[in-house]
Design a protein around this motif. Structure first.
Motif, PDB file in Angstrom:
ATOM      1  N   ALA A   1       0.839  -1.203   0.000  1.00 34.12           N
ATOM      2  CA  ALA A   1       0.000   0.000   0.000  1.00 34.12           C
ATOM      3  C   ALA A   1       0.872   1.251   0.000  1.00 34.12           C
ATOM      4  N   GLN A   2       1.928   1.248   0.814  1.00 35.60           N
ATOM      5  CA  GLN A   2       2.848   2.392   0.837  1.00 35.60           C
ATOM      6  C   GLN A   2       3.558   2.564  -0.505  1.00 35.60           C
ATOM      7  N   LEU A   3       3.990   1.433  -1.072  1.00 31.29           N
ATOM      8  CA  LEU A   3       4.686   1.483  -2.355  1.00 31.29           C
ATOM      9  C   LEU A   3       3.756   1.998  -3.461  1.00 31.29           C
ATOM     10  N   ALA A   4       2.509   1.527  -3.453  1.00 32.60           N
ATOM     11  CA  ALA A   4       1.551   1.985  -4.467  1.00 32.60           C
ATOM     12  C   ALA A   4       1.286   3.480  -4.316  1.00 32.60           C
ATOM     13  N   GLU A   5       1.216   3.953  -3.064  1.00 36.71           N
ATOM     14  CA  GLU A   5       0.984   5.384  -2.829  1.00 36.71           C
ATOM     15  C   GLU A   5       2.123   6.222  -3.406  1.00 36.71           C
ATOM     16  N   LYS A   6       3.368   5.765  -3.227  1.00 35.95           N
ATOM     17  CA  LYS A   6       4.510   6.507  -3.755  1.00 35.95           C
ATOM     18  C   LYS A   6       4.533   6.467  -5.289  1.00 35.95           C
ATOM     19  N   LEU A   7       4.170   5.331  -5.866  1.00 34.69           N
ATOM     20  CA  LEU A   7       4.143   5.218  -7.324  1.00 34.69           C
ATOM     21  C   LEU A   7       3.080   6.137  -7.925  1.00 34.69           C
ATOM     22  N   VAL A   8       1.931   6.266  -7.225  1.00 35.64           N
ATOM     23  CA  VAL A   8       0.895   7.187  -7.704  1.00 35.64           C
ATOM     24  C   VAL A   8       1.408   8.610  -7.653  1.00 35.64           C
ATOM     25  N   GLU A   9       2.137   8.947  -6.605  1.00 36.75           N
ATOM     26  CA  GLU A   9       2.675  10.309  -6.466  1.00 36.75           C
ATOM     27  C   GLU A   9       3.678  10.626  -7.575  1.00 36.75           C
ATOM     28  N   THR A  10       4.440   9.612  -7.996  1.00 33.27           N
ATOM     29  CA  THR A  10       5.430   9.837  -9.055  1.00 33.27           C
ATOM     30  C   THR A  10       4.848   9.681 -10.452  1.00 33.27           C
ATOM     31  N   GLY A  11       3.572   9.316 -10.530  1.00 36.73           N
ATOM     32  CA  GLY A  11       2.906   9.197 -11.817  1.00 36.73           C
ATOM     33  C   GLY A  11       3.072   7.862 -12.502  1.00 36.73           C
ATOM     34  N   ASN A  12       3.663   6.875 -11.834  1.00 40.47           N
ATOM     35  CA  ASN A  12       3.841   5.540 -12.420  1.00 40.47           C
ATOM     36  C   ASN A  12       2.599   4.704 -12.135  1.00 40.47           C
ATOM     37  N   LEU A  13       1.498   5.037 -12.837  1.00 42.99           N
ATOM     38  CA  LEU A  13       0.220   4.396 -12.563  1.00 42.99           C
ATOM     39  C   LEU A  13       0.172   2.926 -12.933  1.00 42.99           C
ATOM     40  N   PRO A  14       0.750   2.465 -14.049  1.00 38.08           N
ATOM     41  CA  PRO A  14       0.690   1.021 -14.367  1.00 38.08           C
ATOM     42  C   PRO A  14       1.323   0.155 -13.287  1.00 38.08           C
ATOM     43  N   LEU A  15       2.495   0.556 -12.783  1.00 35.41           N
ATOM     44  CA  LEU A  15       3.154  -0.242 -11.736  1.00 35.41           C
ATOM     45  C   LEU A  15       2.383  -0.157 -10.430  1.00 35.41           C
ATOM     46  N   ALA A  16       1.797   1.025 -10.145  1.00 35.25           N
ATOM     47  CA  ALA A  16       0.981   1.163  -8.934  1.00 35.25           C
ATOM     48  C   ALA A  16      -0.241   0.253  -9.017  1.00 35.25           C
ATOM     49  N   GLN A  17      -0.851   0.181 -10.210  1.00 34.33           N
ATOM     50  CA  GLN A  17      -2.007  -0.680 -10.385  1.00 34.33           C
ATOM     51  C   GLN A  17      -1.633  -2.154 -10.180  1.00 34.33           C
ATOM     52  N   GLN A  18      -0.437  -2.514 -10.632  1.00 37.67           N
ATOM     53  CA  GLN A  18       0.032  -3.889 -10.455  1.00 37.67           C
ATOM     54  C   GLN A  18       0.171  -4.240  -8.970  1.00 37.67           C
ATOM     55  N   HIS A  19       0.742  -3.310  -8.192  1.00 35.17           N
ATOM     56  CA  HIS A  19       0.892  -3.550  -6.748  1.00 35.17           C
ATOM     57  C   HIS A  19      -0.465  -3.579  -6.040  1.00 35.17           C
ATOM     58  N   LEU A  20      -1.381  -2.737  -6.470  1.00 31.81           N
ATOM     59  CA  LEU A  20      -2.721  -2.752  -5.872  1.00 31.81           C
ATOM     60  C   LEU A  20      -3.434  -4.070  -6.154  1.00 31.81           C
ATOM     61  N   SER A  21      -3.223  -4.612  -7.370  1.00 36.48           N
ATOM     62  CA  SER A  21      -3.821  -5.905  -7.708  1.00 36.48           C
ATOM     63  C   SER A  21      -3.237  -7.010  -6.825  1.00 36.48           C
TER      64      SER A  21
END
Length: 372
Positions: free
Chosen positions: A199-219
């Protein structure tokens, strides 16, 4: 359940049945029959039963520290009754029983010698013939007092057994709590840490704009949550299902608490959870019927499994009457039919209920598919 919770019902039961021992007062009334023409002596002797009976029930309710008061009143009543009737010996015997019950063996022996001396004194003052009053009195007090000592020891053993049972139950509860805590920690500890990290990693990826990787971690986070939920459900299901053997042990203990002798013959095979849970409900219904509607003093469980067939018989020695199937027996029949088995009963020599179930792997799979 606390120790006091167990002891109090037993004390209440003893107080309710205390009148039974008063039947021994027949030895008090026998001498009165032979002096039935002496109205004064008979009247006084009967009136003295009032304080005696009062002290008797008082002693039943007393603790050891305060037992001296009812015992003292009992001895005083017996001493006053002695000049009027030799049946006062029976009153002394009641006092001897409570002395043996409430006090140590050393104190009881000391009191026995003191009371023996008092009987000889009363014999001298009253002038009974042939010394039968002190001699019979000493013999009866010794025998009855010994019974009081034996009952005291039996009560102490029962109290120790109750205490041991309570301690074992408390220890088992504590161990079960530790097991549950350990299982939940093992199941959820790593998974919750992974959920928090992702969850923390996905939050940081969203902040940096890396949405595909954030979506992968959320999945992946959702997969971990679903797996954790499945593991918890399985664990809770295992806690709820104690197994047929444990259920049978609990039901056997319940029958024995009702003073019903239980015999188990044969062994139960290993069965899937479906059959065990259904049989547990059937066994519970049969035992409840025995306790509620029967007057059995003995029952027998018989288990046999051969050629992939399980045969179960539950019988008791209760006086029988025609069986009218209610919801309980109908429920058993429906559960047995659900497992493709047979259910029968007879009332020839007590009640006997018979259950027959298939144990083949193919049949078990079919039964499970029907339920699901």
């Amino acid at each position: 359940m606390t120790n006091s919770d167990t002891i109090q019902p037993e004390r209440d039961y003893k107080q309710k049945t205390a009148w039974v021992y008063l039947l021994n007062l027949i030895f008090y009334f026998i001498p009165l029959w032979f002096m039935r023409d002496d109205v004064l002596r008979i009247s006084v002797s009967l009136l003295l039963l009032i304080p005696f009976v009062y002290s008797y029930y008082w002693a039943f309710k007393s603790a050891s520290a305060k037992a001296i008061y009812p015992i003292g009143l009992m001895l005083l009543t017996a001493s006053v009754a002695a000049p009027f009737t030799s049946g006062a010996i029976s009153l002394f015997s009641f006092a001897a029983f409570f002395i043996g019950f409430f006090y140590s063996l050393r104190t009881a022996v000391f009191c026995f010698f003191i009371l023996s001396g008092w009987l000889w004194t009363l014999d001298f003052l009253i002038g009974f013939e042939a010394y039968y009053f002190p001699l019979y009195g000493m013999l009866i007090m010794f025998v009855v007092g010994l019974l009081g000592v034996i009952e005291h020891n039996n009560e102490r053993v029962r109290r120790q057994q109750r205490q041991s049972s309570d301690e074992i139950a408390s220890l088992a509860t504590a161990l079960e709590r530790e097991r549950i805590a350990r299982d939940l920690h093992d199941i959820m500890g790593h998974n919750l840490s992974s959920i928090a990290l992702k969850a923390q990693l996905a939050e940081k990826l969203v902040e940096t704009g890396n949405l595909p990787l954030a979506q992968q971690h959320l999945s992946q986070l959702a997969d971990i949550a679903r797996e954790s939920l499945s593991q918890i459900r399985q664990t809770v299901s295992d806690y709820k299902h104690k197994g047929l053997t444990d259920t049978l042990q609990q039901l056997t203990g319940l029958l024995r608490e009702q003073s019903i002798e239980v015999h188990l013959k044969g062994t139960l095979p290993k069965m899937p959870a479906l059959q065990e849970s259904q049989l547990g409900l059937m066994f519970t219904e049969l035992v409840n019927n025995t306790i509620k509607h029967g007057n059995a003093t003995e029952c027998v469980w018989q288990f046999a499994h051969e050629d992939e067939q399980l045969s179960i018989s539950f019988s008791d020695n209760a006086s029988t009457k025609e069986i009218i199937e209610g919801n309980g027996l109908k429920g058993i029949r429906e559960r047995v039919e659900l497992l493709s088995g047979e259910f029968n009963y007879t009332t020839e020599e007590g009640y006997r209920f018979m259950i027959s179930l298939p144990l083949s792997a193919q049949q078990i799979a079919q039964d499970k598919d029907v339920v699901e």
